[in-house]
Structures are given as structure tokens and as C-alpha cells.
Design a protein around this motif. Sequence first.
Motif, mmCIF file in Angstrom:
data_model
loop_
_atom_site.group_PDB
_atom_site.id
_atom_site.type_symbol
_atom_site.label_atom_id
_atom_site.label_comp_id
_atom_site.label_asym_id
_atom_site.label_seq_id
_atom_site.Cartn_x
_atom_site.Cartn_y
_atom_site.Cartn_z
ATOM 1 N N GLY A 226 -1.391 11.282 -4.190
ATOM 2 C CA GLY A 226 -0.275 10.785 -4.987
ATOM 3 C C GLY A 226 -0.412 9.307 -5.260
ATOM 4 O O GLY A 226 -1.268 8.631 -4.688
ATOM 5 N N ASP A 227 0.427 8.845 -6.150
ATOM 6 C CA ASP A 227 0.416 7.429 -6.494
ATOM 7 C C ASP A 227 1.267 6.654 -5.484
ATOM 8 O O ASP A 227 2.375 7.090 -5.138
ATOM 9 C CB ASP A 227 0.960 7.232 -7.906
ATOM 10 C CG ASP A 227 0.809 5.783 -8.337
ATOM 11 O OD1 ASP A 227 -0.211 5.468 -8.962
ATOM 12 O OD2 ASP A 227 1.700 4.961 -8.024
ATOM 13 N N ALA A 228 0.737 5.506 -5.080
ATOM 14 C CA ALA A 228 1.451 4.689 -4.088
ATOM 15 C C ALA A 228 2.820 4.258 -4.598
ATOM 16 O O ALA A 228 3.694 3.913 -3.813
ATOM 17 C CB ALA A 228 0.609 3.464 -3.745
ATOM 18 N N LEU B 73 -6.946 3.452 8.678
ATOM 19 C CA LEU B 73 -5.771 2.746 9.208
ATOM 20 C C LEU B 73 -4.760 3.753 9.756
ATOM 21 O O LEU B 73 -4.158 3.544 10.816
ATOM 22 C CB LEU B 73 -5.118 1.886 8.118
ATOM 23 C CG LEU B 73 -6.015 0.839 7.441
ATOM 24 C CD1 LEU B 73 -5.238 0.075 6.376
ATOM 25 C CD2 LEU B 73 -6.583 -0.135 8.466
ATOM 26 N N THR C 79 -10.545 -4.123 5.458
ATOM 27 C CA THR C 79 -10.200 -3.084 6.443
ATOM 28 C C THR C 79 -10.107 -3.702 7.841
ATOM 29 O O THR C 79 -9.177 -3.407 8.602
ATOM 30 C CB THR C 79 -11.276 -1.975 6.466
ATOM 31 O OG1 THR C 79 -11.505 -1.527 5.136
ATOM 32 C CG2 THR C 79 -10.855 -0.806 7.330
ATOM 33 N N GLY D 155 -2.848 4.042 -0.014
ATOM 34 C CA GLY D 155 -4.267 3.824 -0.318
ATOM 35 C C GLY D 155 -5.082 4.031 0.942
ATOM 36 O O GLY D 155 -5.812 3.170 1.398
ATOM 37 N N THR D 156 -4.981 5.239 1.486
ATOM 38 C CA THR D 156 -5.545 5.493 2.819
ATOM 39 C C THR D 156 -7.062 5.550 2.841
ATOM 40 O O THR D 156 -7.690 5.340 3.871
ATOM 41 C CB THR D 156 -4.932 6.789 3.411
ATOM 42 O OG1 THR D 156 -5.147 6.809 4.812
ATOM 43 C CG2 THR D 156 -5.516 8.051 2.780
ATOM 44 N N GLY D 157 -7.701 5.850 1.696
ATOM 45 C CA GLY D 157 -9.177 5.929 1.667
ATOM 46 C C GLY D 157 -9.677 6.931 2.687
ATOM 47 O O GLY D 157 -9.274 8.100 2.693
ATOM 48 N N ARG E 53 2.451 -5.134 -8.589
ATOM 49 C CA ARG E 53 3.111 -4.032 -9.305
ATOM 50 C C ARG E 53 4.031 -3.244 -8.370
ATOM 51 O O ARG E 53 5.111 -2.794 -8.757
ATOM 52 C CB ARG E 53 2.027 -3.111 -9.895
ATOM 53 C CG ARG E 53 2.543 -1.912 -10.656
ATOM 54 C CD ARG E 53 1.412 -1.157 -11.338
ATOM 55 N NE ARG E 53 0.442 -0.584 -10.421
ATOM 56 C CZ ARG E 53 0.596 0.572 -9.798
ATOM 57 N NH1 ARG E 53 1.687 1.294 -9.978
ATOM 58 N NH2 ARG E 53 -0.343 1.033 -8.993
ATOM 59 N N ASN F 36 -3.698 -1.352 1.993
ATOM 60 C CA ASN F 36 -4.895 -2.142 1.706
ATOM 61 C C ASN F 36 -5.313 -1.821 0.275
ATOM 62 O O ASN F 36 -6.156 -0.965 0.034
ATOM 63 C CB ASN F 36 -6.011 -1.819 2.708
ATOM 64 C CG ASN F 36 -7.216 -2.726 2.518
ATOM 65 O OD1 ASN F 36 -7.143 -3.694 1.755
ATOM 66 N ND2 ASN F 36 -8.302 -2.428 3.184
ATOM 67 N N LEU F 37 -4.649 -2.469 -0.659
ATOM 68 C CA LEU F 37 -4.914 -2.269 -2.084
ATOM 69 C C LEU F 37 -5.353 -3.625 -2.649
ATOM 70 O O LEU F 37 -5.661 -4.529 -1.892
ATOM 71 C CB LEU F 37 -3.643 -1.756 -2.774
ATOM 72 C CG LEU F 37 -3.096 -0.425 -2.226
ATOM 73 C CD1 LEU F 37 -1.670 -0.195 -2.700
ATOM 74 C CD2 LEU F 37 -3.984 0.731 -2.654
ATOM 75 N N PHE G 249 -13.415 4.793 0.518
ATOM 76 C CA PHE G 249 -13.417 3.429 1.040
ATOM 77 C C PHE G 249 -12.771 3.449 2.424
ATOM 78 O O PHE G 249 -11.770 4.117 2.649
ATOM 79 C CB PHE G 249 -12.581 2.554 0.110
ATOM 80 C CG PHE G 249 -12.667 1.083 0.415
ATOM 81 C CD1 PHE G 249 -13.382 0.239 -0.409
ATOM 82 C CD2 PHE G 249 -12.014 0.553 1.517
ATOM 83 C CE1 PHE G 249 -13.444 -1.118 -0.136
ATOM 84 C CE2 PHE G 249 -12.076 -0.797 1.803
ATOM 85 C CZ PHE G 249 -12.788 -1.627 0.968
ATOM 86 N N GLY G 250 -13.346 2.653 3.334
ATOM 87 C CA GLY G 250 -12.698 2.530 4.642
ATOM 88 C C GLY G 250 -13.596 2.955 5.780
ATOM 89 O O GLY G 250 -13.163 3.601 6.725
ATOM 90 N N ASP H 252 -3.146 8.721 -1.038
ATOM 91 C CA ASP H 252 -4.187 8.162 -1.910
ATOM 92 C C ASP H 252 -4.142 8.915 -3.233
ATOM 93 O O ASP H 252 -3.779 10.091 -3.277
ATOM 94 C CB ASP H 252 -5.574 8.290 -1.271
ATOM 95 C CG ASP H 252 -6.522 7.207 -1.758
ATOM 96 O OD1 ASP H 252 -6.850 6.291 -0.971
ATOM 97 O OD2 ASP H 252 -6.933 7.258 -2.939
ATOM 98 N N ASP H 253 -4.516 8.211 -4.311
ATOM 99 C CA ASP H 253 -4.506 8.885 -5.613
ATOM 100 C C ASP H 253 -5.881 9.436 -5.973
ATOM 101 O O ASP H 253 -6.084 9.929 -7.078
ATOM 102 C CB ASP H 253 -3.958 7.950 -6.710
ATOM 103 C CG ASP H 253 -4.828 6.728 -6.938
ATOM 104 O OD1 ASP H 253 -5.854 6.581 -6.244
ATOM 105 O OD2 ASP H 253 -4.483 5.914 -7.816
ATOM 106 N N ASP H 254 -6.833 9.352 -5.028
ATOM 107 C CA ASP H 254 -8.177 9.864 -5.275
ATOM 108 C C ASP H 254 -8.373 11.116 -4.402
ATOM 109 O O ASP H 254 -8.321 11.022 -3.170
ATOM 110 C CB ASP H 254 -9.183 8.762 -4.905
ATOM 111 C CG ASP H 254 -10.626 9.228 -4.975
ATOM 112 O OD1 ASP H 254 -10.868 10.439 -5.184
ATOM 113 O OD2 ASP H 254 -11.520 8.388 -4.793
#
Length: 298
Positions: A212-214, A169, A140, A163-165, A236, A228-229, A132-133, A185-187
Amino acid sequence: MSSSRYWELTVEIPEEASEGLTNFVWELGALGVVEEELPGRRPRLRAFFPKTVVARALEESVREYLGGLRELGFPGAGEPSVVALASQDWADAWRAHFRPLSVGKRLLIAPPWERPRTNGRVVITIEPGRAFGTGQHPSTLGCLERLESLLARTVPPWLIDLGTGSGVLAIAAARLGVVRVLAVDDDPDAVASAMANAARNRVCDRVRCILGDAGALEESGAPLVVANLLTAAHLRLAPRYARYLAPGGALLLGGILDAEAAGVAAALGGHGFASRASMSVEGWTTLELARAPLHDRA
Ligand code: SAM
């Protein structure tokens, strides 16, 4: 039948189901996916597949997936259709969707095959891929515009992009002068894409991409955090944002539907953040908040 055929899947899809279907078609082996919103038409998703995919099986898998979504209560989607494309058609259809886009006062987001006239703008080259992005999504665009405006006031020495995608950014921040950017990013696909895009924009030395997880970083004391989540993630992560940011630091949040913005601002208020500005692009709000300086905190 020409040996250079591709398949194009087209299906009208309600916004709520679009992300799930996009992920699903990538998993089915799509080469490219575009979400189209044309005036006066329902949003639709177009995905391109290599000739090795069996068209009927593809159509059936998507129909089954959409049936599953319907059972979960998602609004109905249209009928999927799969048609053959000559290779040049596929390349043209894919490329036609990604045009250079001026953002804010200084940025120009462009795919790598374009050599746009820059008119003095800073070009951010992004390969439209799975992450994404691509710069086309309103969330975005809102983040880019607010980020540019923040950096026009003062350029912090470093920042965190959660969540840099595609890295868009993080790369924009680096190209606008930030010397150290931590992009998370976790993906794994997103991290790979952010790294490739950072290299493409010659900012590898400034942008560190990590998987990693944000919500699980060790960092603290950042002068600026951008994320950008989605709203649920912001709610959370609110206590983590407070931990990552230095007192007085700025927090830029995207991916918030306009109707949710007041709730997100109020929830962040409970963690020592004050709203500074907000902007809406096509129904998506970007919020700029400031973490209270220490002496203001209870
Ligand atoms: N920053 C890019 C932009 O502004 O276009 C991409 C934003 S995209 C909406 C959100 C990204 O956050 C996706 O790449 C997704 O994989 C990632 N993501 C979602 N939840 C996450 C989490 N808990 N930790 C790390 N990354 C996350």
C-alpha cells in the motif's frame, strides 16, 4: 566455456543515478545487485546475471539507459563492462559483500548463510535481495540505531513502518519487543521480501506486511512511526504522519541528506512535530521527532 557461467556487469555510476540503474538491472533479470563505495574510487554498481542473458545485449541496454539519463541531465556514468564469472566466483563475490554487521548496542544484521558469533546481540537475518534494506545503507543503519535507542527507553505496544523494504526495521522492532508492527510498502517485491524475512526471523505473528501507499493508511493513534523514505516523500506525507501518530508519539525519519535535514524538521514543525534528536551516518540524517501532546497544540 564452462556450463556454469554467470555474467557480471560493472559500471561506475554517480549516486543520483544509482537507484534508477539498480531498478533497471533488476528488470533486466539480475540475480543480485550490489552498490560499492570503496575509498578513493568512484561508486560503482555490480550486477550478476545468469548465463541465459546475452552479454552484448545486456551491455547495450545498459549503455542506452545511461545515455537516456545523460540526456535528462544526470552526471555521466562510466562505460558498462560485462565479464564472465564461474558460478563459485559469483557466489563468492555476492556473499563477500554481505558480512554480519553490528549496529548500535544490541543488534547484529546478518545474511542467512552466516552463523556469526552473537556476543549477546539480537541477530536480524536478512536475505539480500531486490528489496532495499540489507542493513548496509547508511540510512538504514541510522534508523536502526535510533530505533534501538528509542526502544531501550520504552517499548511501545505497536508501531508502523512506512516503506519497509526488506522489513529490516520492522523485524528489528519486533525482535526488540514490539508485539505488533504494521509494515507497509508500495512495491510488491518488497512486501514479499519483508514477509519472507519476517518468517526467517520467526516474527510473522508480530509483523504484518501489507502492500500500500504510505500516504493511504486508515491507522491512527500509533505511539511510534518509522519511515525511511526520501525527503520529498516526508514533505508530502507530513500531514499523514500527524494523523497516524498519537499525541506525544515519536516519529523516526530516515533517507534525508544532511543538507536537507533542517528543511524537513522545519516542515514537520508546521504539522505539530518537535525535533528531539538527529544523527548523521555518511551524509544521511535520521531525525527523531515528537508529535506535540494535545494540550500543546493550537
Ligand atoms: N525500511 C527499509 C530500510 O530502512 O532499509 C527500506 C527503506 S527504502 C529506502 C524505501 C522503501 O520505501 C522502498 O522499499 C520503497 O519501495 C518504499 N516506498 C517508497 N515510497 C513509498 C510509498 N509512497 N508508500 C509505500 N512505500 C514506499
